[in-house]
Write a protein that holds these residues in place. Structure first.
Motif, PDB file in Angstrom:
ATOM      1  N   MET A   1      59.115  93.778   5.247  1.00 48.05           N
ATOM      2  CA  MET A   1      59.475  93.398   6.607  1.00 48.05           C
ATOM      3  C   MET A   1      60.716  92.513   6.538  1.00 48.05           C
ATOM      4  SD  MET A   1      55.509  92.936   7.324  1.00 48.05           S
ATOM      5  CE  MET A   1      55.470  92.336   5.702  1.00 48.05           C
ATOM      6  N   GLU A   2      61.707  92.839   7.352  1.00 51.84           N
ATOM      7  CA  GLU A   2      62.945  92.067   7.379  1.00 51.84           C
ATOM      8  C   GLU A   2      63.361  91.789   8.813  1.00 51.84           C
ATOM      9  OE1 GLU A   2      66.213  93.906   5.388  1.00 51.84           O
ATOM     10  OE2 GLU A   2      65.094  94.207   3.534  1.00 51.84           O
ATOM     11  N   ASP A   3      64.031  90.655   8.986  1.00 53.16           N
ATOM     12  CA  ASP A   3      64.662  90.384  10.270  1.00 53.16           C
ATOM     13  C   ASP A   3      66.036  89.800  10.019  1.00 53.16           C
ATOM     14  OD1 ASP A   3      64.772  87.406  10.457  1.00 53.16           O
ATOM     15  OD2 ASP A   3      62.591  87.552  10.446  1.00 53.16           O
ATOM     16  N   GLU A   4      66.838  89.753  11.066  1.00 53.42           N
ATOM     17  CA  GLU A   4      68.206  89.237  10.999  1.00 53.42           C
ATOM     18  C   GLU A   4      68.298  87.875  11.660  1.00 53.42           C
ATOM     19  OE1 GLU A   4      70.263  92.222  13.198  1.00 53.42           O
ATOM     20  OE2 GLU A   4      69.985  93.749  11.660  1.00 53.42           O
ATOM     21  N   GLY A   5      67.198  87.152  11.696  1.00 54.42           N
ATOM     22  CA  GLY A   5      67.120  85.922  12.460  1.00 54.42           C
ATOM     23  C   GLY A   5      67.675  84.696  11.773  1.00 54.42           C
ATOM     24  N   ARG A   6      67.244  83.565  12.295  1.00 53.18           N
ATOM     25  CA  ARG A   6      67.805  82.294  11.843  1.00 53.18           C
ATOM     26  C   ARG A   6      67.358  81.895  10.454  1.00 53.18           C
ATOM     27  NH1 ARG A   6      64.439  80.849  16.282  1.00 53.18           N
ATOM     28  NH2 ARG A   6      66.288  80.893  17.566  1.00 53.18           N
ATOM     29  N   GLY A   7      66.296  82.503   9.951  1.00 53.43           N
ATOM     30  CA  GLY A   7      65.842  82.181   8.605  1.00 53.43           C
ATOM     31  C   GLY A   7      65.301  80.765   8.501  1.00 53.43           C
ATOM     32  N   PHE A   8      64.879  80.404   7.309  1.00 52.83           N
ATOM     33  CA  PHE A   8      64.330  79.079   7.058  1.00 52.83           C
ATOM     34  C   PHE A   8      64.285  78.850   5.554  1.00 52.83           C
ATOM     35  CE2 PHE A   8      60.857  82.057   6.967  1.00 52.83           C
ATOM     36  CZ  PHE A   8      60.011  81.598   5.966  1.00 52.83           C
ATOM     37  N   ASP A   9      64.000  77.644   5.160  1.00 51.05           N
ATOM     38  CA  ASP A   9      63.834  77.318   3.742  1.00 51.05           C
ATOM     39  C   ASP A   9      62.352  77.442   3.410  1.00 51.05           C
ATOM     40  OD1 ASP A   9      63.577  76.252   1.216  1.00 51.05           O
ATOM     41  OD2 ASP A   9      64.509  74.330   1.710  1.00 51.05           O
ATOM     42  N   PRO A  10      61.946  78.483   2.667  1.00 53.44           N
ATOM     43  CA  PRO A  10      60.520  78.665   2.367  1.00 53.44           C
ATOM     44  C   PRO A  10      59.892  77.475   1.634  1.00 53.44           C
ATOM     45  CG  PRO A  10      61.735  80.657   1.824  1.00 53.44           C
ATOM     46  CD  PRO A  10      62.749  79.586   2.159  1.00 53.44           C
ATOM     47  N   GLU A  11      60.689  76.754   0.880  1.00 50.15           N
ATOM     48  CA  GLU A  11      60.162  75.591   0.145  1.00 50.15           C
ATOM     49  C   GLU A  11      59.847  74.426   1.076  1.00 50.15           C
ATOM     50  OE1 GLU A  11      59.437  75.717  -3.128  1.00 50.15           O
ATOM     51  OE2 GLU A  11      60.058  77.805  -2.992  1.00 50.15           O
ATOM     52  N   ALA A  12      60.472  74.410   2.249  1.00 50.38           N
ATOM     53  CA  ALA A  12      60.271  73.298   3.184  1.00 50.38           C
ATOM     54  C   ALA A  12      59.175  73.570   4.198  1.00 50.38           C
ATOM     55  CB  ALA A  12      61.580  73.000   3.909  1.00 50.38           C
ATOM     56  N   VAL A  13      58.588  74.764   4.155  1.00 50.78           N
ATOM     57  CA  VAL A  13      57.553  75.121   5.123  1.00 50.78           C
ATOM     58  C   VAL A  13      56.240  74.481   4.704  1.00 50.78           C
ATOM     59  CG1 VAL A  13      56.185  77.030   6.063  1.00 50.78           C
ATOM     60  CG2 VAL A  13      58.643  77.263   5.799  1.00 50.78           C
TER      61      VAL A  13
ATOM     62  N   ALA B   1      66.536  82.061   3.974  1.00 46.58           N
ATOM     63  CA  ALA B   1      67.414  80.894   3.899  1.00 46.58           C
ATOM     64  C   ALA B   1      67.961  80.689   5.303  1.00 46.58           C
ATOM     65  CB  ALA B   1      68.550  81.123   2.910  1.00 46.58           C
ATOM     66  N   PRO B   2      68.247  79.442   5.654  1.00 50.10           N
ATOM     67  CA  PRO B   2      68.794  79.191   6.988  1.00 50.10           C
ATOM     68  C   PRO B   2      70.022  80.069   7.264  1.00 50.10           C
ATOM     69  CG  PRO B   2      68.179  77.134   5.944  1.00 50.10           C
ATOM     70  CD  PRO B   2      68.039  78.209   4.897  1.00 50.10           C
ATOM     71  N   GLY B   3      69.988  80.762   8.393  1.00 51.12           N
ATOM     72  CA  GLY B   3      71.080  81.628   8.805  1.00 51.12           C
ATOM     73  C   GLY B   3      71.107  82.983   8.114  1.00 51.12           C
ATOM     74  N   GLN B   4      70.136  83.260   7.260  1.00 54.31           N
ATOM     75  CA  GLN B   4      70.160  84.498   6.467  1.00 54.31           C
ATOM     76  C   GLN B   4      69.033  85.473   6.769  1.00 54.31           C
ATOM     77  OE1 GLN B   4      72.731  85.139   4.217  1.00 54.31           O
ATOM     78  NE2 GLN B   4      73.551  83.353   5.271  1.00 54.31           N
ATOM     79  N   GLY B   5      68.246  85.225   7.779  1.00 52.65           N
ATOM     80  CA  GLY B   5      67.134  86.121   8.085  1.00 52.65           C
ATOM     81  C   GLY B   5      65.982  85.909   7.106  1.00 52.65           C
ATOM     82  N   THR B   6      64.985  86.774   7.204  1.00 56.86           N
ATOM     83  CA  THR B   6      63.777  86.639   6.389  1.00 56.86           C
ATOM     84  C   THR B   6      63.344  88.009   5.896  1.00 56.86           C
ATOM     85  OG1 THR B   6      63.080  84.704   7.649  1.00 56.86           O
ATOM     86  CG2 THR B   6      61.364  85.850   6.395  1.00 56.86           C
ATOM     87  N   ARG B   7      62.838  88.035   4.670  1.00 58.29           N
ATOM     88  CA  ARG B   7      62.274  89.258   4.083  1.00 58.29           C
ATOM     89  C   ARG B   7      60.907  88.910   3.510  1.00 58.29           C
ATOM     90  NH1 ARG B   7      64.117  94.261   1.883  1.00 58.29           N
ATOM     91  NH2 ARG B   7      62.843  94.932   0.136  1.00 58.29           N
ATOM     92  N   VAL B   8      59.890  89.648   3.958  1.00 58.08           N
ATOM     93  CA  VAL B   8      58.532  89.496   3.449  1.00 58.08           C
ATOM     94  C   VAL B   8      58.208  90.773   2.685  1.00 58.08           C
ATOM     95  CG1 VAL B   8      56.092  89.239   4.073  1.00 58.08           C
ATOM     96  CG2 VAL B   8      57.853  88.025   5.383  1.00 58.08           C
ATOM     97  N   GLN B   9      57.703  90.614   1.469  1.00 55.27           N
ATOM     98  CA  GLN B   9      57.324  91.760   0.644  1.00 55.27           C
ATOM     99  C   GLN B   9      55.888  91.598   0.189  1.00 55.27           C
ATOM    100  OE1 GLN B   9      60.445  93.057  -2.259  1.00 55.27           O
ATOM    101  NE2 GLN B   9      61.302  91.065  -1.722  1.00 55.27           N
ATOM    102  N   VAL B  10      55.146  92.691   0.279  1.00 58.66           N
ATOM    103  CA  VAL B  10      53.735  92.703  -0.125  1.00 58.66           C
ATOM    104  C   VAL B  10      53.525  93.886  -1.048  1.00 58.66           C
ATOM    105  CG1 VAL B  10      51.372  93.059   0.704  1.00 58.66           C
ATOM    106  CG2 VAL B  10      52.947  91.603   1.994  1.00 58.66           C
ATOM    107  N   SER B  11      52.792  93.661  -2.134  1.00 59.50           N
ATOM    108  CA  SER B  11      52.363  94.731  -3.027  1.00 59.50           C
ATOM    109  C   SER B  11      50.867  94.638  -3.156  1.00 59.50           C
ATOM    110  CB  SER B  11      53.011  94.581  -4.407  1.00 59.50           C
ATOM    111  OG  SER B  11      54.400  94.711  -4.323  1.00 59.50           O
ATOM    112  N   LEU B  12      50.190  95.752  -2.899  1.00 60.85           N
ATOM    113  CA  LEU B  12      48.732  95.803  -2.970  1.00 60.85           C
ATOM    114  C   LEU B  12      48.297  96.964  -3.854  1.00 60.85           C
ATOM    115  CD1 LEU B  12      48.155  95.377   0.832  1.00 60.85           C
ATOM    116  CD2 LEU B  12      47.226  93.822  -0.897  1.00 60.85           C
ATOM    117  N   PRO B  13      47.513  96.689  -4.892  1.00 58.09           N
ATOM    118  CA  PRO B  13      47.034  97.789  -5.734  1.00 58.09           C
ATOM    119  C   PRO B  13      46.036  98.656  -4.971  1.00 58.09           C
ATOM    120  CG  PRO B  13      46.033  95.726  -6.413  1.00 58.09           C
ATOM    121  CD  PRO B  13      47.022  95.386  -5.333  1.00 58.09           C
ATOM    122  N   ILE B  14      46.232  99.950  -5.020  1.00 57.42           N
ATOM    123  CA  ILE B  14      45.336 100.855  -4.293  1.00 57.42           C
ATOM    124  C   ILE B  14      43.976 100.919  -4.964  1.00 57.42           C
ATOM    125  CG2 ILE B  14      44.937 103.252  -3.622  1.00 57.42           C
ATOM    126  CD1 ILE B  14      47.958 103.482  -3.153  1.00 57.42           C
TER     127      ILE B  14
END
Length: 159
Positions: free
Chosen positions: A104-116, A142-155
């Motif tokens: 999942m990706e967006d082009e939004g404002r982003g954030f610092d994952p370490e600061a959440v 990262a701030p101003g860089q959008g967000t990418r969430v990646q998930v891997s699930l073993p079937i």
């Protein structure tokens, strides 16, 4: 006695709601692909966020995996609407080498994952659902860089 009856009714209603939260009935009625297409369409209408959805599954998934994939996509898109300010998002679900991978990706404002705050319910809930099935979740942003969430699930774990 009336107070006890009311408490029992309230508890039963809450248990039913929780059960539905665990396994949305739309998955049983439509299957994962159709349920995600419907959710994304309704989400876009409700939020105005345009979503590009790409699905590449070669077979039906075990119910546990379907539920986790559906809920993770829901939560990630909820976060896009609430926090990112992005007019667009992309969601991909693909089966690769015995895993289901969700991007999942967006082009939004982003954030610092370490600061959440690690207790943030959305991210925490996604991580817990994924890890319960032996999967991995990563969040890149990262701030101003959008967000990418990646998930891997073993079937095989849920089969």
């Amino acid at each position: 006695m009336e107070a006890l009856k009311e408490l029992a009714r309230h508890t039963l209603t809450e248990v039913r709601r929780l059960a539905l939260d665990l396994r949305p009935s739309v998955l049983d009625h439509l299957g994962l692909e159709a349920a995600l297409r419907r959710y994304v369409r309704e989400y876009a209408e409700r939020t105005g966020v345009e979503v590009d959805l790409s699905l590449h599954l070669t077979r039906p998934l075990p119910q546990e995996l379907e539920t986790v994939v559906y809920r993770v996509v829901q939560e990630a898109l909820t976060n896009v609407a609430r926090h990112s300010g992005s007019p667009r998002a992309s969601v991909g679900v693909v089966e690769v080498l015995g895993e289901v991978r969700v991007f999942m990706e967006d082009e939004g404002r982003g954030f610092d994952p370490e600061a959440v705050d690690p207790g943030r319910q959305g991210l925490l809930g996604m991580r817990e659902r994924v890890e319960l099935l032996g999967g991995r979740l990563s969040v890149e942003s990262a701030p101003g860089q959008g967000t990418r969430v990646q998930v891997s699930l073993p079937i095989g774990v849920a089969a």
